[in-house]
Enzyme design. Structure first.
Site, PDB file in Angstrom:
ATOM      1  N   HIS A   1       0.998  -1.070  -0.011  1.00 19.37           N
ATOM      2  CA  HIS A   1      -0.058   0.117   0.128  1.00 19.37           C
ATOM      3  C   HIS A   1       0.975   1.151   0.012  1.00 19.37           C
ATOM      4  O   HIS A   1       1.392   1.536   1.115  1.00 19.37           O
ATOM      5  CB  HIS A   1      -0.982  -0.099   1.152  1.00 19.37           C
ATOM      6  CG  HIS A   1      -1.865   1.165   1.445  1.00 19.37           C
ATOM      7  ND1 HIS A   1      -3.230   1.058   1.314  1.00 19.37           N
ATOM      8  CD2 HIS A   1      -1.678   2.542   1.434  1.00 19.37           C
ATOM      9  CE1 HIS A   1      -3.927   2.188   1.403  1.00 19.37           C
ATOM     10  NE2 HIS A   1      -2.918   3.188   1.315  1.00 19.37           N
TER      11      HIS A   1
ATOM     12  N   HIS B   1       1.500   5.326  -1.425  1.00 12.68           N
ATOM     13  CA  HIS B   1       1.213   6.575  -2.450  1.00 12.68           C
ATOM     14  C   HIS B   1       2.394   7.267  -2.874  1.00 12.68           C
ATOM     15  O   HIS B   1       3.234   7.371  -2.366  1.00 12.68           O
ATOM     16  CB  HIS B   1       0.672   7.600  -1.615  1.00 12.68           C
ATOM     17  CG  HIS B   1      -0.859   7.156  -0.747  1.00 12.68           C
ATOM     18  ND1 HIS B   1      -2.218   7.103  -1.641  1.00 12.68           N
ATOM     19  CD2 HIS B   1      -0.981   6.305   0.267  1.00 12.68           C
ATOM     20  CE1 HIS B   1      -2.912   6.641  -0.698  1.00 12.68           C
ATOM     21  NE2 HIS B   1      -2.345   6.107   0.507  1.00 12.68           N
ATOM     22  N   LEU B   2       2.547   7.033  -4.552  1.00 11.35           N
ATOM     23  CA  LEU B   2       3.737   8.046  -4.838  1.00 11.35           C
ATOM     24  C   LEU B   2       3.566   9.312  -5.449  1.00 11.35           C
ATOM     25  O   LEU B   2       4.387   9.611  -5.830  1.00 11.35           O
ATOM     26  CB  LEU B   2       4.359   6.963  -6.071  1.00 11.35           C
ATOM     27  CG  LEU B   2       5.054   5.628  -5.600  1.00 11.35           C
ATOM     28  CD1 LEU B   2       5.484   4.830  -6.655  1.00 11.35           C
ATOM     29  CD2 LEU B   2       6.428   5.855  -4.696  1.00 11.35           C
TER      30      LEU B   2
ATOM     31  N   LYS C   1      -9.165  -0.367  -5.859  1.00 10.23           N
ATOM     32  CA  LYS C   1      -9.457   0.266  -4.738  1.00 10.23           C
ATOM     33  C   LYS C   1     -10.807   0.876  -4.427  1.00 10.23           C
ATOM     34  O   LYS C   1     -11.251   1.849  -5.240  1.00 10.23           O
ATOM     35  CB  LYS C   1      -8.317   1.291  -4.513  1.00 10.23           C
ATOM     36  CG  LYS C   1      -8.303   2.083  -3.187  1.00 10.23           C
ATOM     37  CD  LYS C   1      -7.573   1.222  -1.904  1.00 10.23           C
ATOM     38  CE  LYS C   1      -7.813   1.886  -0.769  1.00 10.23           C
ATOM     39  NZ  LYS C   1      -6.758   2.769  -0.305  1.00 10.23           N
TER      40      LYS C   1
ATOM     41  N   HIS D   1     -10.702   0.886   1.635  1.00 13.07           N
ATOM     42  CA  HIS D   1     -10.381   1.929   2.773  1.00 13.07           C
ATOM     43  C   HIS D   1     -11.342   1.883   3.760  1.00 13.07           C
ATOM     44  O   HIS D   1     -12.610   2.267   3.476  1.00 13.07           O
ATOM     45  CB  HIS D   1     -10.308   3.276   2.217  1.00 13.07           C
ATOM     46  CG  HIS D   1      -9.932   4.468   3.105  1.00 13.07           C
ATOM     47  ND1 HIS D   1      -8.771   5.019   3.580  1.00 13.07           N
ATOM     48  CD2 HIS D   1     -10.753   4.839   4.510  1.00 13.07           C
ATOM     49  CE1 HIS D   1      -8.739   5.785   4.561  1.00 13.07           C
ATOM     50  NE2 HIS D   1      -9.966   5.867   5.051  1.00 13.07           N
TER      51      HIS D   1
ATOM     52  N   HIS E   1      -4.459  -0.676   5.868  1.00 14.60           N
ATOM     53  CA  HIS E   1      -4.248   0.196   6.881  1.00 14.60           C
ATOM     54  C   HIS E   1      -5.151  -0.006   8.211  1.00 14.60           C
ATOM     55  O   HIS E   1      -5.770   0.881   8.514  1.00 14.60           O
ATOM     56  CB  HIS E   1      -3.859   1.500   6.623  1.00 14.60           C
ATOM     57  CG  HIS E   1      -4.732   2.178   5.743  1.00 14.60           C
ATOM     58  ND1 HIS E   1      -6.164   2.244   5.967  1.00 14.60           N
ATOM     59  CD2 HIS E   1      -4.670   2.968   4.624  1.00 14.60           C
ATOM     60  CE1 HIS E   1      -6.852   2.828   4.949  1.00 14.60           C
ATOM     61  NE2 HIS E   1      -5.818   3.288   4.150  1.00 14.60           N
TER      62      HIS E   1
ATOM     63  N   ASP F   1       1.513   2.440   3.675  1.00 16.18           N
ATOM     64  CA  ASP F   1       0.532   3.820   3.440  1.00 16.18           C
ATOM     65  C   ASP F   1       1.641   4.991   3.625  1.00 16.18           C
ATOM     66  O   ASP F   1       0.970   6.022   3.995  1.00 16.18           O
ATOM     67  CB  ASP F   1      -0.613   3.811   4.478  1.00 16.18           C
ATOM     68  CG  ASP F   1      -1.627   4.788   4.247  1.00 16.18           C
ATOM     69  OD1 ASP F   1      -1.600   5.136   2.961  1.00 16.18           O
ATOM     70  OD2 ASP F   1      -2.325   5.309   5.052  1.00 16.18           O
TER      71      ASP F   1
ATOM     72  N   HIS G   1       2.811  14.621   1.950  1.00  8.01           N
ATOM     73  CA  HIS G   1       2.322  15.828   1.469  1.00  8.01           C
ATOM     74  C   HIS G   1       3.216  16.867   1.861  1.00  8.01           C
ATOM     75  O   HIS G   1       4.020  16.680   2.881  1.00  8.01           O
ATOM     76  CB  HIS G   1       1.088  16.099   2.325  1.00  8.01           C
ATOM     77  CG  HIS G   1      -0.076  14.998   1.890  1.00  8.01           C
ATOM     78  ND1 HIS G   1      -1.105  15.472   1.457  1.00  8.01           N
ATOM     79  CD2 HIS G   1      -0.401  14.090   2.865  1.00  8.01           C
ATOM     80  CE1 HIS G   1      -2.022  14.456   1.360  1.00  8.01           C
ATOM     81  NE2 HIS G   1      -1.575  13.827   2.105  1.00  8.01           N
TER      82      HIS G   1
HETATM   83  C1  NCD Z   1      -3.527   9.053   2.161  1.00 13.01           C
HETATM   84  C2  NCD Z   1      -3.343  10.057   1.126  1.00 13.01           C
HETATM   85  O1  NCD Z   1      -2.960  11.056   1.320  1.00 13.01           O
HETATM   86  O2  NCD Z   1      -3.424   9.810   0.024  1.00 13.01           O
HETATM   87  N1  NCD Z   1      -3.594   9.600   3.385  1.00 13.01           N
HETATM   88  C3  NCD Z   1      -3.675   8.861   4.647  1.00 13.01           C
HETATM   89  O3  NCD Z   1      -3.637   9.529   5.867  1.00 13.01           O
HETATM   90  N2  NCD Z   1      -3.447   7.588   4.843  1.00 13.01           N
HETATM   91  C4  NCD Z   1      -4.993   8.593   1.683  1.00 13.01           C
HETATM   92  C5  NCD Z   1      -5.195   7.053   2.493  1.00 13.01           C
HETATM   93  O4  NCD Z   1      -4.568   6.244   2.454  1.00 13.01           O
HETATM   94  O5  NCD Z   1      -6.242   7.199   3.435  1.00 13.01           O
HETATM   95 ZN    ZN Z   2      -3.308   4.979   1.693  1.00 14.49          ZN
END
Ligand code: NCD
Ligand code: ZN
Length: 346
Positions: A13, A15-16, A99, A136, A174, A247, A251
């Site tokens: 899991h 996020h790139l 997803k 999710h 998660h 996860d 940001h």
């Molecule tokens: C994730 C994101 O920022 O894309 N944020 C997070 O808090 N985990 C989105 C997600 O997986 O819920």
């Molecule tokens: Zn995530």
């Protein structure tokens, strides 16, 4: 000095992101992980097989030269997703999961599913072809307390979905509660769960006690201590349905450190060092490989990685980077609040 050699881990899991952030963060995952399930919550989201193929190319272009990191692509389920497109992407070998974001549950989830009934034709097709659904697992009902949203999701969405399509292979992403752990343990083979490093390390005090700390805020939000302990027990058990999904969700700092900060913890650079610490603390280093490198591939029906990595415990704590630069801006790396002694050998 202690060392531990394990099969190379995967991240189930991740996020790139895209653009400059993708270029900045992808190398940090590629240096440790062989493969990762890539989350599709871009703006706009990765909805079709064509979107996923294009995003995959952008990821490959962002990797350091010679990297063999393999992005495993997912589609973002919407109320208009076509079963034919999903199946075509799966048959091509491009799409490894779909997803489900309940609309409004988390970052960039506006296009998600409002009424799960609308998605049943696609979910039935996925069950028929053996394509996993990543969920999710939080309800978005504003009357449900944010700390109860995972438990409510299990009752309102997941249990009915399991009854309706028991053959559908589901990963509860998660998980953050004992309720999640207990639910997954009670299911048969078609149910897995990812666990993040940060949910094994922090409870909600990290976010809220003694000042508000936005870099510990993510969704699902960290819960109270009893839940963290239940997650730890699941992760160190080596039990098949539980596997690593970082996860890692970067940001830019100004978007975290403001009056309405984004949810997401960026942990890719130190995930393995943190996990070695946790498993050592639990006297369970012998189960680390199951969690990081064996259970995930087994669930996704992929072979485990042949390559090995070695983790070395150093007496003197390792100096960890705290930030990653993106042009003039920065991303803050997860701080586990303990000295890190473990290092992945080059
Ligand atoms: C994730 C994101 O920022 O894309 N944020 C997070 O808090 N985990 C989105 C997600 O997986 O819920
Ligand atoms: Zn995530």
């Amino acid at each position: 000095m202690k060392t531990l050699t394990i099969r190379q881990p995967d991240d189930w899991h991740l996020h790139l992101r895209d653009g400059a952030v993708l270029k900045a963060v992808a190398p940090h995952s590629a240096v440790h992980f062989a493969r990762a399930i890539i989350m599709p919550n871009l703006v706009p989201p990765v909805v079709t097989t064509t979107d996923a193929a294009a995003y995959r190319e952008r990821i490959l272009a962002a990797l350091p030269e010679g990297s063999s990191f393999t992005p495993l692509m997912t589609l973002y389920l919407t109320e208009t997703t076509q079963a034919e497109d999903v199946e075509a992407g799966f048959r091509d070998g491009l799409i490894k999961a779909v997803k489900l974001y309940p609309a409004g549950a988390t970052t960039n989830s506006q296009s998600g599913v409002r009424n799960i009934e609308t998605a049943y034709p696609v979910l039935e097709r996925m069950a028929a072809i053996g394509l996993p659904l990543c969920v999710h697992g939080e309800v978005t009902d504003p009357t449900v307390d944010i700390f109860d949203r995972e438990a409510a999701f299990i009752e309102r969405v997941l249990e009915p979905l399991r009854r309706r399509i028991p053959e559908l292979r589901i990963v509860m992403e998660h998980i953050t509660t004992k309720d999640g752990v207990d639910f997954v343990r009670a299911q048969g083979q078609n149910m897995g769960a990812t666990i993040t490093p940060h949910h094994l390390i922090i409870n909600r005090n990290a976010i809220l006690a003694g000042g508000i700390r936005p870099h510990y805020y993510c969704l699902p939000v960290a819960k109270r201590e009893a839940h963290r302990l239940a997650l730890r027990a699941a992760a160190i058990s080596g039990h098949g349905p539980f596997f690593l999904g970082t996860d890692s969700a970067p940001h830019l700092d100004p978007l975290k450190e403001c009056a309405c900060g984004c949810a997401g913890i960026f942990n890719a650079p130190n995930t393995l060092a943190c996990l070695a610490h946790v498993f050592e603390e639990e006297g369970a280093l012998d189960q680390l490989e199951a969690f990081t490198s064996l259970n995930g591939p087994a669930f996704y029906r992929l072979p485990p990685n042949e390559k090995r990595i070695t983790l070395r415990r150093q007496d003197v704590p390792v100096e960890m980077e705290r930030k990653v630069s993106v042009g003039e801006e920065t991303l803050t790396i997860f701080d586990p609040m303990f000295p890190i002694h473990w290092k992945v050998e080059d």
